[in-house]
Scaffold this motif. Sequence first.
Motif, mmCIF file in Angstrom:
data_model
loop_
_atom_site.group_PDB
_atom_site.id
_atom_site.type_symbol
_atom_site.label_atom_id
_atom_site.label_comp_id
_atom_site.label_asym_id
_atom_site.label_seq_id
_atom_site.Cartn_x
_atom_site.Cartn_y
_atom_site.Cartn_z
ATOM 1 N N UNK A 104 5.057 -0.076 6.211
ATOM 2 C CA UNK A 104 4.470 1.006 7.005
ATOM 3 C C UNK A 104 4.798 2.368 6.370
ATOM 4 N N UNK A 105 6.059 2.528 5.995
ATOM 5 C CA UNK A 105 6.487 3.808 5.409
ATOM 6 C C UNK A 105 5.691 4.079 4.127
ATOM 7 N N UNK A 106 5.579 3.057 3.281
ATOM 8 C CA UNK A 106 4.893 3.260 1.996
ATOM 9 C C UNK A 106 3.403 3.558 2.209
ATOM 10 N N UNK A 107 2.764 2.764 3.069
ATOM 11 C CA UNK A 107 1.325 2.955 3.296
ATOM 12 C C UNK A 107 1.073 4.330 3.923
ATOM 13 N N UNK A 108 1.891 4.691 4.885
ATOM 14 C CA UNK A 108 1.704 5.968 5.582
ATOM 15 C C UNK A 108 1.970 7.146 4.641
ATOM 16 N N UNK A 146 -0.443 10.119 3.609
ATOM 17 C CA UNK A 146 -0.014 11.517 3.793
ATOM 18 C C UNK A 146 -0.192 12.299 2.487
ATOM 19 N N UNK A 147 0.089 11.625 1.371
ATOM 20 C CA UNK A 147 -0.080 12.287 0.062
ATOM 21 C C UNK A 147 -1.525 12.764 -0.098
ATOM 22 N N UNK A 148 -2.481 11.872 0.251
ATOM 23 C CA UNK A 148 -3.901 12.247 0.112
ATOM 24 C C UNK A 148 -4.212 13.428 1.029
ATOM 25 N N UNK A 173 10.102 4.283 0.275
ATOM 26 C CA UNK A 173 8.899 5.094 0.006
ATOM 27 C C UNK A 173 8.665 5.228 -1.501
ATOM 28 N N UNK A 174 9.709 4.966 -2.287
ATOM 29 C CA UNK A 174 9.596 5.082 -3.755
ATOM 30 C C UNK A 174 8.692 4.004 -4.344
#
Length: 405
Positions: free
Chosen positions: A161-165, A169-171, A198-199
């Motif tokens: 979830x953290x990575x996908x979110x 958020x980056x976009x 998140x890395x």
Amino acid sequence: MMNIAVAQSGGPTCAINASLVGVFREALKVPDIDAVFGSVNGIEGIINNHLVDMKSLIKSTEDMELLKQTPSTVLGSCRYKLPDRQDDDSVYRKIANTLIQRQIGAFFYIGGNDSMDTVNKLSEYFREISLDVKIIGIPKTIDNDLCITDHTPGFGSAAKYVAVTMHEIIRDSSVYSMPSVTVAEIMGRHAGWLTASSAVLHALGESAPHLIYVPECKFSLEKFLKDVRQEMAKHKAVIVAVSEGIEVPDGVQSGVVDNFGHKYLSGIGKYLEESVRSEIGCKVRSIELNVMQRCSSHLCSRTDIDEAEAIGSAGVRCALNGDTGKVMVFRRVKNQPYTIVIETADAGEIANKEKFLPTEFVNKEGNNISDKALDYFLPLIHGEPDIVIDKGIPKHFTIQESVLK
Ligand code: F6P
């Protein structure tokens, strides 16, 4: 014949119900097991003799599959610390009474390091009073901070979830021409595993998160502002992942404390947002991922859910083999292909202890995660379960409130 009981404890995750299914499904295979009792609100249900008959609630394979895709704890949870027996043994006697009265021969406690304290204390107590009830801990926590086990059920889904979110958020954060800073606050209390996960976006070629702060490294606001300025010179939109548990001045985080003495942490993101606004003066936003990171089962990891079920089932087999006072753990055999085995550890070796990020997972400056960590994280977030959808929304398995009252 005997009955068994199962309970869920601590902070919710996307996988804790899958472990409950693991216990339940395995129990159904054993002719010697009669009733499977669910304890309402963790150990509190055993103390208050508040148990529900799981076989009357989970009636089919479809129910089990729905429960596996339902986040949180279907039986409710607790943050209950057993007192030391020397100070007060009345609670212990209540627990023993319930277990004897309900003819429970094995109790499975799904929880984190605090819950393993309960497993440890109760197994010692049962031994002393010669009560033949096996007690087995089934690990879970999004914090991934349990010792001995390679990882904990619930972590992989939260990390996904953290990575996908963060990816999304980056976009979103990169659309304007003006410079900006976005700070995402991630759970994890004292250990930085979830924030560090998140890395994994770096493995996709993303330069963001540009800065990652974990509680394992000393935090200074001055150094943070310097880091942000440096990253702003390189990137128009700077993305920061910060653990809720980094050390900041008193008063920044909520002061609320639970029964285990843990502070309810929240507020770091806002604090850093305000600091960037006042010291740097650019567009800045903070996002607290909050409970979404532990209950967004639509984004869960199939590996995590499958492993959570498997470790619950293994717990039942362990108790039937005569073990007690044990916690089920994962040992990673290899990454290519990713292979784990399930073993046991003494509850006393896990109770109340925390496992922190290894030093080699953090970069030298203490403001990002090294690529060495990626091989550890990536297999845990792998795969998506087939989710049953109703009217466009993932379906959940729930128990009527009146049954749990
Ligand atoms: O169980 C772990 C956890 O999710 C931590 O990451 C977080 O700090 C804590 O629980 C929050 O607990 P609660 O939901 O009880 O406030």
